[in-house]
Design an enzyme around this catalytic site. Structure first.
Site, PDB file in Angstrom:
ATOM      1  N   GLN A 171      26.844  35.810  58.721  1.00  0.00           N
ATOM      2  CA  GLN A 171      27.079  37.226  58.994  1.00  0.00           C
ATOM      3  C   GLN A 171      25.878  37.859  59.703  1.00  0.00           C
ATOM      4  O   GLN A 171      24.800  37.291  59.744  1.00  0.00           O
ATOM      5  CB  GLN A 171      27.335  37.970  57.665  1.00  0.00           C
ATOM      6  CG  GLN A 171      26.238  37.772  56.630  1.00  0.00           C
ATOM      7  CD  GLN A 171      26.689  38.062  55.197  1.00  0.00           C
ATOM      8  OE1 GLN A 171      27.716  38.694  54.979  1.00  0.00           O
ATOM      9  NE2 GLN A 171      25.921  37.604  54.234  1.00  0.00           N
ATOM     10  N   TYR A 200      26.228  51.900  41.988  1.00  0.00           N
ATOM     11  CA  TYR A 200      27.113  50.797  42.393  1.00  0.00           C
ATOM     12  C   TYR A 200      26.940  49.633  41.425  1.00  0.00           C
ATOM     13  O   TYR A 200      27.900  49.109  40.869  1.00  0.00           O
ATOM     14  CB  TYR A 200      26.779  50.348  43.822  1.00  0.00           C
ATOM     15  CG  TYR A 200      27.539  49.123  44.288  1.00  0.00           C
ATOM     16  CD1 TYR A 200      28.686  49.247  45.055  1.00  0.00           C
ATOM     17  CD2 TYR A 200      27.124  47.839  43.941  1.00  0.00           C
ATOM     18  CE1 TYR A 200      29.404  48.132  45.467  1.00  0.00           C
ATOM     19  CE2 TYR A 200      27.829  46.714  44.338  1.00  0.00           C
ATOM     20  CZ  TYR A 200      28.966  46.864  45.103  1.00  0.00           C
ATOM     21  OH  TYR A 200      29.665  45.752  45.493  1.00  0.00           O
ATOM     22  N   ASP A 224      21.837  41.175  47.363  1.00  0.00           N
ATOM     23  CA  ASP A 224      20.791  42.201  47.289  1.00  0.00           C
ATOM     24  C   ASP A 224      20.022  42.096  45.972  1.00  0.00           C
ATOM     25  O   ASP A 224      18.972  42.730  45.807  1.00  0.00           O
ATOM     26  CB  ASP A 224      21.412  43.600  47.451  1.00  0.00           C
ATOM     27  CG  ASP A 224      22.568  43.811  46.481  1.00  0.00           C
ATOM     28  OD1 ASP A 224      22.319  43.881  45.259  1.00  0.00           O
ATOM     29  OD2 ASP A 224      23.716  43.908  46.932  1.00  0.00           O
ATOM     30  N   ASP A 273      28.072  28.137  49.154  1.00  0.00           N
ATOM     31  CA  ASP A 273      29.371  28.772  49.318  1.00  0.00           C
ATOM     32  C   ASP A 273      30.078  28.722  47.959  1.00  0.00           C
ATOM     33  O   ASP A 273      30.171  27.671  47.325  1.00  0.00           O
ATOM     34  CB  ASP A 273      30.164  27.983  50.375  1.00  0.00           C
ATOM     35  CG  ASP A 273      31.538  28.571  50.628  1.00  0.00           C
ATOM     36  OD1 ASP A 273      31.946  29.506  49.914  1.00  0.00           O
ATOM     37  OD2 ASP A 273      32.220  28.077  51.540  1.00  0.00           O
ATOM     38  N   CYS A 274      30.588  29.851  47.487  1.00  0.00           N
ATOM     39  CA  CYS A 274      31.073  29.893  46.110  1.00  0.00           C
ATOM     40  C   CYS A 274      32.389  29.148  45.907  1.00  0.00           C
ATOM     41  O   CYS A 274      32.697  28.740  44.782  1.00  0.00           O
ATOM     42  CB  CYS A 274      31.190  31.330  45.623  1.00  0.00           C
ATOM     43  SG  CYS A 274      32.457  32.269  46.441  1.00  0.00           S
ATOM     44  N   ASP A 294      31.011  40.262  43.640  1.00  0.00           N
ATOM     45  CA  ASP A 294      30.387  41.228  44.565  1.00  0.00           C
ATOM     46  C   ASP A 294      30.418  40.664  45.992  1.00  0.00           C
ATOM     47  O   ASP A 294      29.552  40.960  46.804  1.00  0.00           O
ATOM     48  CB  ASP A 294      28.939  41.472  44.106  1.00  0.00           C
ATOM     49  CG  ASP A 294      28.309  42.671  44.823  1.00  0.00           C
ATOM     50  OD1 ASP A 294      29.050  43.554  45.271  1.00  0.00           O
ATOM     51  OD2 ASP A 294      27.067  42.700  44.947  1.00  0.00           O
ATOM     52  N   TYR A 369      27.260  55.503  50.238  1.00  0.00           N
ATOM     53  CA  TYR A 369      28.588  55.267  50.807  1.00  0.00           C
ATOM     54  C   TYR A 369      29.184  56.552  51.367  1.00  0.00           C
ATOM     55  O   TYR A 369      30.037  56.510  52.239  1.00  0.00           O
ATOM     56  CB  TYR A 369      29.553  54.712  49.758  1.00  0.00           C
ATOM     57  CG  TYR A 369      29.359  53.256  49.437  1.00  0.00           C
ATOM     58  CD1 TYR A 369      28.183  52.597  49.751  1.00  0.00           C
ATOM     59  CD2 TYR A 369      30.366  52.531  48.820  1.00  0.00           C
ATOM     60  CE1 TYR A 369      28.006  51.262  49.441  1.00  0.00           C
ATOM     61  CE2 TYR A 369      30.206  51.184  48.511  1.00  0.00           C
ATOM     62  CZ  TYR A 369      29.020  50.561  48.815  1.00  0.00           C
ATOM     63  OH  TYR A 369      28.859  49.250  48.506  1.00  0.00           O
ATOM     64  N   GLU A 371      31.395  58.247  50.192  1.00  0.00           N
ATOM     65  CA  GLU A 371      32.810  58.350  49.864  1.00  0.00           C
ATOM     66  C   GLU A 371      32.979  57.771  48.465  1.00  0.00           C
ATOM     67  O   GLU A 371      32.136  57.017  47.991  1.00  0.00           O
ATOM     68  CB  GLU A 371      33.691  57.614  50.883  1.00  0.00           C
ATOM     69  CG  GLU A 371      33.333  56.167  51.095  1.00  0.00           C
ATOM     70  CD  GLU A 371      34.011  55.539  52.331  1.00  0.00           C
ATOM     71  OE1 GLU A 371      35.060  56.041  52.751  1.00  0.00           O
ATOM     72  OE2 GLU A 371      33.482  54.548  52.845  1.00  0.00           O
TER      73      GLU A 371
END
Lengths: 375, 375
Positions: A171, A200, A224, A273-274, A294, A369, A371
């Site tokens: 990404q 969050y 994060d 990779d999960c 998440d 965010y 929102e």
């Protein structure tokens, strides 16, 4: 929205006077009484004549365009690269847009807009229903301040520094600094988490109502480090975290030092990779008290182009339920509360799971965010 | 920002095809290697030729303007009132703006933008540093969705209905409905409180850390009824509220039924300008355990034009301290956390009060503000 972006080493001083475009947008809306088509032509012509002196004073050259029956349309080229568009629509809307380059005299530009407003007020005395002057849109700036919400609304963040940017194998990763939210993690153009966003992390962990002590926890994603950082404080037996990209340097307020090492007293981070790992856990019969997903938000639409994201979401959900102990809990984020179709599609998906589940949701205000989000 | 606005009775269906202007903004930023002035002219000319077929297909008539040495500047008039502006700045910024009227074919407009993006990518292969397409700005709509933050950033709210509008003797009052925040009270163009904003009310009452039971409370302002509604639940001895405009009908989630009557078991609402009443209280030696000032935010700047607001703020603060019991507490809101000059001016003011005070502040995320606020 960024393509092949190389890490940008421009400084704002280099851009000075070159590629910074302001757009100042002005809208006048007239009363119904003036909007009546029979009054319009006379009004428009008188108004245009009345405004000409302002543009002449500013040494702006007028070009009137044939709008093919869609009202008065003129453009004005001025000094310093200034360019203006004046439109008067036949039913009472007047729009004025002014583009200026960085380094232009802001006071002069303000004067032009103020003079225009004053003159229009005088010319249309008593007939103006609304005047709206929008903040300038800044374009081409080194620091991109515009990050629309999940439901496509324009939001200008108080971003003052581009801290980091890289395309990982998976990404595009950006860290931008917001004056009020701290460093913000932006993945593939979506605001993911800012240092201000403890709400969050708290929400995706069950809003303080869960007892993690002595429990086994599986975190999917969460690069994060926020969830891991909060979870280790709650003395769980063991946390396993599956992550592809981690951000240990630029979000210290979020992750503390938990990402500095891949192993701690009660946690292990697997940089993998999960999907294959989850499959292996399921085959081995390994289970957890809590699974916190998440990885990705609920897709923003139910359109066919989102099919692969929905498919991924279903796969993760299915595998997560398989590694969840009876009585265990699965937490995840939803998406912007306004995306009602996507959210109800997600709830339908929960009802169709092979194993019967209960679920509840909670609306949360995540500072960066701008929102509301259900969790 | 609204002038002499009459209560608007337009419906969106009436506006269809008439006064709704979209502005779709596109920005391409090129790599440093392409931005070198010597390469530019050839680049620009090749790019312009390459794009012409797109505008021809769309039956758009081109006008090239003399930008007086500020890059390539062309406008295009199309059918249905479409109007586009293409600029190529000599240091690698390309901006494209498209104005369309409401009722235009959105799919066609999208196709034009997509074709333009595709062509530019092909023409500038490998040299594009960033592509940014901003959501359309909607102008002249019956429902105004743009309410900038206190520090002047552009914010688009999810407003879908204009519920109420009136000019009172004191201020312009608007109630707009946001899909996620519920009804929003907007005073003189400033977002004041939405039904989602219990965190505001909780913060200005001391974030749940105060004991109101048996106490005497004075509320200044707070016409949305939120503070009164929350305070009566805490069984105070008596609440006195001084308010000029009340909103008892459209913000029921905020005020419940406390504004339906001017007197309740433990409260009294005086619909009066607070200054003379506060002066009278001070003369009478009447005092309170809590004074909650919900009248006005700290002015957004320390510029001379804000002098009268600062003066008002000083007066209210001085009178409030005079009616505060020893050991009593005064609560108020600050302003956007980014307005550092104004906030530090306010703190200086607190230090200069005739009576020595302690103060503390807390940053709060109020959902509808979309910015952090100290309380």
């Amino acid at each position: 929205m960024f393509l092949r972006k190389t890490y940008c080493t421009f400084k704002l001083s280099v851009l000075k006077g070159i590629v910074f475009v302001f757009g100042l947008n002005y809208t006048f809306k007239l009363n119904e009484s003036v909007c009546c088509p029979s009054l319009c032509l006379a009004d428009v012509s008188a108004t245009v004549r009345g405004l000409q002196s302002i543009f002449q004073e500013q040494e702006m050259t007028e070009n009137v365009h044939d709008s093919e029956g869609h009202g008065y349309l003129a453009t004005f080229v001025g000094k310093n690269g200034r360019f203006a568009i004046l439109r008067m629509h036949s039913h009472g809307l007047v729009t004025f847009d002014l583009q200026c380059l960085e380094g232009d005299d802001v006071a002069q530009v303000d004067n032009l807009l103020n003079a225009l407003e004053k003159k229009l007020k005088a010319l249309l005395d008593g007939n103006i229903q609304r005047i709206k002057r929008l903040p300038a849109l800044m374009r081409g700036s080194d620091v991109d301040r515009y990050w629309p919400t999940a439901d496509g609304r324009l939001m200008e963040y108080d971003i003052d520094e581009a801290v980091y940017e890289k395309d990982s194998a998976y990404q595009n990763i950006k860290i931008l600094h917001s004056r009020q939210f701290g460093n913000m993690l932006i993945l593939n153009g979506d605001v993911n988490l800012a240092e201000s966003d403890l709400p969050y992390t708290q929400a995706i962990m069950g809003s303080g109502k869960e007892h993690y002590a002595g429990k086994e926890v599986l975190i999917l994603g969460g690069g994060d480090g926020g969830i891991l950082h909060e979870a280790v404080k709650l003395k769980p037996k063991m946390i396993t975290m599956l992550v592809i990209d981690g951000c240990r340097k630029h979000m210290r307020k979020t992750c503390g030092n938990v990402l500095d090492n891949l192993k701690g007293d009660c946690y292990e981070i697997l940089v993998q990779d999960c999907v294959p790992v989850l499959k292996k856990f399921a085959e081995q019969g390994r289970t957890f008290d809590y699974v916190i997903n998440d990885l990705t938000a609920v897709p923003i639409s139910t359109a066919p182009e989102e099919d692969s994201t929905w498919e991924f979401l279903r796969l993760i959900l299915d595998l997560s339920i398989r590694v969840l102990r009876p009585g265990g809990k699965y937490f995840t984020q939803g998406n912007c509360v306004n995306l009602t179709d996507a959210l109800s599609e997600y709830e339908k998906l929960l009802c169709r799971l092979s194993c019967k589940v209960d679920f509840s949701k909670e609306m949360v205000c995540v500072p960066s965010y701008m929102e509301l989000y259900p969790f």
